[in-house]
Scaffold this active site. Structure first.
Site: not given
Ligand SMILES: [Zn+2]
Ligand SMILES: [Zn+2]
Length: 319
Positions: A60, A64, A286
């Site tokens: 997406h 980041d 993450h």
């Molecule tokens: Zn992220």
């Molecule tokens: Zn995100």
């Protein structure tokens, strides 16, 4: 197959963790999932050759996960790449690259095939037997080679986000040498032809089929990549029976409401997906920069799913 985690933090890079990127290495080429800022340095540290990169999959358009993309494409051009590269991502990624190219900021000097996954809302249709039946129709094969394919499906985040599953195709069964000898097949090239799935004719006229000397086909391995997302049916579908699930675990359970608000999962939720999807191993990643020590995330996940591994930058995991 081998996984190398290139970046394991969320939001922004820290001294300990770079932002999202994972390499999947197999048989002389590799795939890149997400490309946060600084990924090309991590690629060098991991000893991966950009010339052998076959495809990039972006989940997406949060910084980041893709801010390193333009830099990596530029470097591959400088290095004289001429091999084709496939780039799969959400809608908008083509316009982003075209804008950079239009401003003369980016010049991609090799063949780049951009594949955008069309945006849509997922709703199971009434009358469909199960949620997973509906999901199977939503999934798209976005990349395919002779030995494996990659499926994509929308996850549940604040913006349109794709999860991915790499699925190896079944491999031929094991060659039974004793059986071949007992059938009087001469050792040599005929063995190879049978092994690669072709029938052969012997000098006495008999025809031997691969199924006469090969065991049952061996199932291929599967790896799922689900970030960023709340726990969702798509993540479960993508990770069904996988050998490895790479799932985000941005927060610990005490911050479950934050996780929900920002479209993320807790370590406990990631572990529940792994357990309920019958995966062999879970790699959590993450992590919010607030966790300088991520052991609480690991403990929380292992309480639900013991076969959990905590991602660190440049960790290598054989699948
Ligand atoms: Zn992220
Ligand atoms: Zn995100």
């Amino acid at each position: 197959m081998k996984i190398i985690t290139l970046g394991t933090g969320s939001g922004k890079p820290t001294l300990r963790r770079n932002v999202s990127a994972v390499a999947l290495v197999r048989e002389g080429e590799w795939l890149l999932f997400d490309c946060g800022e600084g990924t090309q340095l991590q690629i060098m540290r991991a000893g991966l050759a950009p010339s052998k990169l076959a495809a990039i999959f972006i989940t997406h358009l949060h910084g980041d996960h893709f801010n390193g993309l333009a830099g990596l494409l530029s470097t591959m051009g400088l290095d004289g790449r001429d091999r084709n590269l496939t780039l799969v991502g959400p809608p908008g990624i083509r316009q982003y690259l075209d804008t950079l190219a239009g401003l003369k900021i980016l010049n991609v000097s090799f063949p780049l095939q951009v594949c955008e996954f069309a945006s849509f809302a997922f709703r199971p249709k009434p009358g469909e037997a199960t949620v997973s039946d509906s999901l199977a129709k939503v999934a798209r094969v976005v990349y395919e080679s002779e030995k494996y394919f990659v499926e994509a499906m929308p996850l549940l985040h604040r913006i349109f986000t794709l999860g991915y599953r790499v699925q190896e195709k079944p491999r031929p069964g094991r060659f039974n040498v004793d059986k071949a000898r007992s059938l009087g097949i001469p050792e040599g090239p005929l063995y190879g032809r049978l092994q690669s799935g072709h029938s052969v004719q012997l000098s006495d006229g008999r025809v031997i089929h691969p199924s006469d000397v090969l065991g049952p086909p061996r199932p291929g391995k599967a790896v799922a990549y689900c970030t960023d997302t709340r726990p969702c049916d798509s993540a479960s579908w993508l990770s069904r029976d996988a050998d490895l699930l790479i799932h985000e675990a941005t927060f610990t359970e005490d911050l479950a409401s934050e996780a929900y608000d920002y479209g993320h999962s807790t370590a406990r939720q990631a572990a529940s997906i792994a357990r309920d999807s019958n995966v062999r191993r879970l790699l959590i990643t993450h992590f919010s920069p607030r966790y300088s020590d991520a052991s609480a995330l690991l403990d929380e996940a292992r309480a639900i799913f013991p076969e959990t591994v905590l991602a660190e930058d440049l960790l290598e995991l054989e699948v």
